[in-house]
Scaffold this motif. Structure first.
Motif, PDB file in Angstrom:
ATOM      1  N   MET A   1       0.850  -1.169   0.000  1.00 13.32           N
ATOM      2  CA  MET A   1       0.000   0.000   0.000  1.00 13.32           C
ATOM      3  C   MET A   1       0.889   1.223   0.000  1.00 13.32           C
ATOM      4  N   GLN A   2       0.571   2.160  -0.837  1.00 17.05           N
ATOM      5  CA  GLN A   2       1.361   3.376  -0.900  1.00 17.05           C
ATOM      6  C   GLN A   2       0.441   4.587  -0.922  1.00 17.05           C
ATOM      7  N   GLY A   3       0.908   5.662  -0.314  1.00 18.71           N
ATOM      8  CA  GLY A   3       0.233   6.941  -0.468  1.00 18.71           C
ATOM      9  C   GLY A   3      -1.119   7.037   0.188  1.00 18.71           C
ATOM     10  N   SER A   4      -1.339   6.410   1.310  1.00 16.16           N
ATOM     11  CA  SER A   4      -2.612   6.545   1.998  1.00 16.16           C
ATOM     12  C   SER A   4      -2.659   7.873   2.733  1.00 16.16           C
ATOM     13  N   VAL A  15       1.207   8.549   4.306  1.00 20.49           N
ATOM     14  CA  VAL A  15       2.070   7.439   4.710  1.00 20.49           C
ATOM     15  C   VAL A  15       2.246   6.494   3.531  1.00 20.49           C
ATOM     16  N   ASP A  16       3.476   6.078   3.311  1.00 21.35           N
ATOM     17  CA  ASP A  16       3.801   5.036   2.335  1.00 21.35           C
ATOM     18  C   ASP A  16       4.244   3.822   3.138  1.00 21.35           C
ATOM     19  N   HIS A  25       8.199  -1.354   6.329  1.00 20.22           N
ATOM     20  CA  HIS A  25       8.822  -0.030   6.365  1.00 20.22           C
ATOM     21  C   HIS A  25       7.768   1.012   6.044  1.00 20.22           C
ATOM     22  N   GLY A  26       7.725   2.056   6.864  1.00 13.09           N
ATOM     23  CA  GLY A  26       6.787   3.139   6.627  1.00 13.09           C
ATOM     24  C   GLY A  26       7.515   4.463   6.544  1.00 13.09           C
ATOM     25  N   THR A  27       7.035   5.321   5.649  1.00 13.75           N
ATOM     26  CA  THR A  27       7.505   6.701   5.579  1.00 13.75           C
ATOM     27  C   THR A  27       6.293   7.575   5.842  1.00 13.75           C
ATOM     28  N   LEU A  28       6.334   8.315   6.911  1.00 11.33           N
ATOM     29  CA  LEU A  28       5.231   9.164   7.343  1.00 11.33           C
ATOM     30  C   LEU A  28       5.632  10.616   7.142  1.00 11.33           C
TER      31      LEU A  28
END
Length: 95
Positions: A1-4, A15-16, A25-28
């Protein structure tokens, strides 16, 4: 899931999430600063609502957090319009 998009009443950020065989791994990216307690609650909510619901085994959930601001949204359609506008301007410039 990307770009929520993360939303409550106001947009908080994006968040990606990327799943690997051993970790998630998450990027917030937040659009405003949050208190540490609010941030940890948000990460826990992301973990419960998005990561754990994917029902994939994992050893750890690693999150990088950034604070920034939205400067625009770009897509192929945007660039097609920009190129079209540039071509029209150049054609008018010739005559």
């Amino acid at each position: 899931m990307q770009g929520s998009n993360l939303q409550n009443n106001n947009r908080l950020g994006t968040v990606d999430i990327h799943f690997t065989t051993t970790a998630v791994h998450g990027t917030l990216i937040l659009e405003r600063d949050l208190e540490e307690s609010e941030l940890t609650k948000l990460i826990e909510q992301i973990d419960e609502d998005l990561v754990l619901s994917a029902d994939m085994p994992r050893d750890d959930f690693l999150v990088s957090v950034y604070v920034g601001r939205d400067v625009g949204f770009y897509s192929d359609e945007y660039f097609a319009e920009e190129n079209s506008d540039s071509a029209e301007f150049e054609d008018n410039d010739l005559g």
